[in-house]
Design an enzyme around this catalytic site. Structure first.
Site, PDB file in Angstrom:
ATOM      1  N   HIS A  17       0.732  -1.593  -0.111  1.00 29.64           N
ATOM      2  CA  HIS A  17      -0.025  -0.189  -0.052  1.00 29.64           C
ATOM      3  C   HIS A  17       0.476   1.400  -0.022  1.00 29.64           C
ATOM      4  O   HIS A  17       0.207   1.645   0.269  1.00 29.64           O
ATOM      5  CB  HIS A  17      -0.898   0.101   1.223  1.00 29.64           C
ATOM      6  CG  HIS A  17      -2.121  -1.431   1.378  1.00 29.64           C
ATOM      7  ND1 HIS A  17      -2.762  -1.491   2.013  1.00 29.64           N
ATOM      8  CD2 HIS A  17      -2.355  -1.683   0.041  1.00 29.64           C
ATOM      9  CE1 HIS A  17      -3.251  -2.592   1.340  1.00 29.64           C
ATOM     10  NE2 HIS A  17      -3.430  -2.636   0.788  1.00 29.64           N
ATOM     11  N   HIS A 104       0.018 -15.978   8.078  1.00 31.35           N
ATOM     12  CA  HIS A 104       0.494 -15.175   7.451  1.00 31.35           C
ATOM     13  C   HIS A 104       1.485 -14.730   8.214  1.00 31.35           C
ATOM     14  O   HIS A 104       1.531 -15.297   8.451  1.00 31.35           O
ATOM     15  CB  HIS A 104      -0.367 -13.612   7.502  1.00 31.35           C
ATOM     16  CG  HIS A 104      -0.906 -13.166   6.366  1.00 31.35           C
ATOM     17  ND1 HIS A 104       0.493 -12.791   5.126  1.00 31.35           N
ATOM     18  CD2 HIS A 104      -1.924 -12.929   5.379  1.00 31.35           C
ATOM     19  CE1 HIS A 104      -0.484 -11.577   4.270  1.00 31.35           C
ATOM     20  NE2 HIS A 104      -1.345 -12.343   4.111  1.00 31.35           N
ATOM     21  N   ASP A 343      -7.732 -13.121  -2.715  1.00 28.99           N
ATOM     22  CA  ASP A 343      -7.609 -14.535  -4.437  1.00 28.99           C
ATOM     23  C   ASP A 343      -7.831 -15.704  -3.513  1.00 28.99           C
ATOM     24  O   ASP A 343      -7.494 -15.922  -3.056  1.00 28.99           O
ATOM     25  CB  ASP A 343      -6.248 -14.716  -4.794  1.00 28.99           C
ATOM     26  CG  ASP A 343      -5.620 -13.202  -6.160  1.00 28.99           C
ATOM     27  OD1 ASP A 343      -6.519 -13.361  -6.916  1.00 28.99           O
ATOM     28  OD2 ASP A 343      -5.074 -12.830  -5.623  1.00 28.99           O
TER      29      ASP A 343
END
Length: 392
Positions: A17, A104, A343
């Site tokens: 970002h 993650h 996704d």
């Protein structure tokens, strides 16, 4: 490290970002005709929002060549490629201020650096692969023009659904059906459906599997197979920089990868040497070729001139939209209500990333071998018997 390669050196930069992502490439030979459109083709194949099977994040991923080119030709100096981040939503990740997302990189990055990106996974985000794909497109153009190299990757499985050509009953990766596919498959065929699987029947079932995961706010994994055709013989460095070792390094550096196999891979462990060995025969052009290709085009860590092929395993994406029972950074139990866009299966968009990393590895190996050949070429020829030629 954010740099890959020795002679063809690729440094990627940027977070999910931030204002832009991209790369700096050092080692591109001068005089290569290169335009932004040459690179854009692969970036467009990688970009999000391509179909209902991918994240709806709407990024155009338009590349800009900042340096290293004039009048459409490379100068031999570092090439800087940038892509702006436009559709980023940091607010979608406010929960990660409290919770490390399961499976993650939030927790591990914090443990390593003592600080983490506030949103989107930072450098662990797949946005980082934009620089890889851009650098791979440059490498691929040189390899194609200089050596006729063709690199084609495709989705070979999603979840428990596998292409018919890879089934054990068809001989698996060493079978005749699969080898014929490797010799003929094109990117046009691969891009003929949203899953990027050249087996239409399997592709339909894979698509249904991915859409079902999306409806359930879940995710699934899969595999991508890649073939490199017309690779020159002699690429790869003994002992620690064997060509398959470099390919494994490259592929396992792609986000979400969990496995790599080259040639017969794990299925070769169930064969005997008499079945697995690739016998040589004359190629009709004064050289040799192998009758079979269980080695995957690499022997002793060095390319033998046959097609190089390998398969990469991708896990289910870690970011899902289901509530997950987990713990805060302080260790208190809680529920992570994940938001954001992701996704449900990464393998369709991973195809050009795998191709890019294959091109980068091969380009690096070609430049190393070219340097060796050039320095050897100024010396007197070695005796024939040292080259395996029997004296007359």
């Amino acid at each position: 490290m954010s740099t890959f390669g020795r002679e063809y050196r690729v440094t990627t930069y940027g977070e999910s970002h931030c204002k832009s992502v991209g790369c700096i490439i050092d080692g591109v030979p001068p005089g290569l005709a290169l335009s932004e459109e040459d690179i854009q083709v692969q970036l467009t194949r990688r970009r999000p929002g391509q179909s209902a099977l991918t994240t709806p994040r709407n990024e155009k991923d338009r590349v800009t060549i900042q340096s290293g080119c004039e009048f459409g030709y490379t100068l031999g100096t570092p090439i800087c490629l940038t892509v702006a981040n436009q559709d980023h939503r940091p607010r979608d990740y406010s929960e990660t201020d409290l919770y490390p997302r399961p499976s993650h990189a939030d927790y591990t990055y914090l443990q390593k650096y003592g600080v983490k990106a506030s949103s989107g996974g930072g450098r662990s985000s797949a946005r980082e692969t934009i620089g890889r794909v851009a650098a791979g497109a440059v490498a691929e153009k040189y390899l194609s023009e200089a050596h006729g190299v063709e690199i084609v990757a495709f989705v070979s499985s999603v979840g428990g659904i596998e292409m018919a050509q890879m089934a054990e009953g068809s001989g698996g990766m060493g079978g005749e059906a699969f080898q014929q596919l490797l010799g003929s498959v094109t990117r046009a065929q691969v891009d003929g459906n949203a899953v990027r699987c050249p087996d239409e029947e399997a592709a339909q079932r894979m698509q249904e599997e991915i859409l079902e995961c999306s409806r359930e706010k879940n995710s699934t994994g899969g595999t991508v197979t890649c073939v490199i055709r017309n690779a020159p013989a002699g690429l790869g460095e003994p002992c620690f920089d064997k060509l398959e070792a470099q390919l494994a390094h490259a592929m396992m550096s792609i986000p979400a990868t969990k496995g790599f196999e080259v040639g017969s891979g794990f299925s070769g462990t169930r064969m005997q040497g008499s079945e697995h060995n690739d016998a040589f025969e004359a190629d009709g052009q004064g050289g040799l070729r192998t009758r079979t290709n269980h080695s995957g085009g690499i022997q002793g860590g060095i390319s033998n001139g046959q097609s190089i092929f390998f398969r990469v395993a991708f896990k289910p994406p870690a970011t899902i939209s289901q509530d997950q029972q987990t713990a805060t950074y302080e260790g208190a139990s809680g529920v992570l209500a994940a938001r954001g866009r992701h996704d449900p299966c990464v393998v369709p968009r991973a195809v050009p990333i795998v191709e890019a990393m294959a091109a980068i590895v091969l380009m690096d190996a070609v430049l190393q071998q070219n340097g060796r050949a050039a320095t050897r070429g100024v010396l007197a020829p070695v005796p024939a018997h040292l080259k395996g030629i029997k004296p007359v």
